[in-house]
Design a protein around this motif. Structure first.
Motif, PDB file in Angstrom:
ATOM      1  N   LYS A  84       8.432  37.595  59.004  1.00 20.51           N
ATOM      2  CA  LYS A  84       8.772  36.308  59.607  1.00 20.51           C
ATOM      3  C   LYS A  84      10.208  36.350  60.090  1.00 20.51           C
ATOM      4  O   LYS A  84      11.092  36.845  59.402  1.00 20.51           O
ATOM      5  N   ILE A  91      13.017  26.983  61.351  1.00 24.26           N
ATOM      6  CA  ILE A  91      11.791  27.416  62.016  1.00 24.26           C
ATOM      7  C   ILE A  91      11.487  28.864  61.644  1.00 24.26           C
ATOM      8  O   ILE A  91      12.363  29.720  61.691  1.00 24.26           O
ATOM      9  N   LYS A  92      10.242  29.109  61.284  1.00 25.92           N
ATOM     10  CA  LYS A  92       9.806  30.463  60.972  1.00 25.92           C
ATOM     11  C   LYS A  92       8.638  30.807  61.881  1.00 25.92           C
ATOM     12  O   LYS A  92       7.758  29.987  62.100  1.00 25.92           O
ATOM     13  N   PHE A  93       8.655  31.998  62.443  1.00 23.65           N
ATOM     14  CA  PHE A  93       7.515  32.444  63.225  1.00 23.65           C
ATOM     15  C   PHE A  93       7.211  33.893  62.885  1.00 23.65           C
ATOM     16  O   PHE A  93       8.078  34.645  62.468  1.00 23.65           O
ATOM     17  N   LYS A  94       5.927  34.241  63.046  1.00 28.12           N
ATOM     18  CA  LYS A  94       5.473  35.579  62.689  1.00 28.12           C
ATOM     19  C   LYS A  94       5.951  36.600  63.711  1.00 28.12           C
ATOM     20  O   LYS A  94       5.973  36.334  64.904  1.00 28.12           O
TER      21      LYS A  94
END
Length: 122
Positions: A84, A91-94
């Motif tokens: 991540k 904000i966390k995104f893959k």
């Protein structure tokens, strides 16, 4: 061995424990455990690990002996680090980092040369 993981982005990148693989030609002959870490933005970390080689697979490969006797043995290593990316600590995104390395071991001089290419997929 020492693996350097670089994060050129402006966000933290965090990944869980993973496994890299070492191949001789098309056969997996080693596994490399990679401990999960947080890589700060625009920096790099060093991860100490060791490769667990399956020597019987190497010895049984008909090409290994001829390569060994020539003095140079070539391997490839692959690893994927799914994790991540943290943006603004909210904000966390893959994201997944893929690495492919060509490794050349000179038996006579005991030198190891490697050339790696890394890509990130969001």
């Amino acid at each position: 061995m020492l693996i350097t993981i670089e994060n050129p982005n402006y966000e933290n990148f965090e990944y869980p424990n993973a496994t890299g693989y070492v191949k001789f030609l098309d056969t997996v002959v080693g596994q490399v455990p990679i401990v999960g870490e947080l890589v700060p933005p625009r920096s790099q970390i060093n991860v100490n690990t060791s490769a667990n080689f399956m020597v019987s697979k190497l010895i049984n490969d008909p090409n290994f002996l001829s390569d060994f006797l020539s003095g140079i043995v070539n391997f490839t290593s692959t690893a994927s680090l799914p994790g991540k990316a943290h943006m603004l600590k909210i904000i966390k995104f893959k994201a997944t980092v893929y690495s492919l390395c060509d490794i050349s071991i000179n038996i006579t001089s005991r030198n190891v040369d490697s050339n790696c290419i890394s890509k990130i997929k969001l």
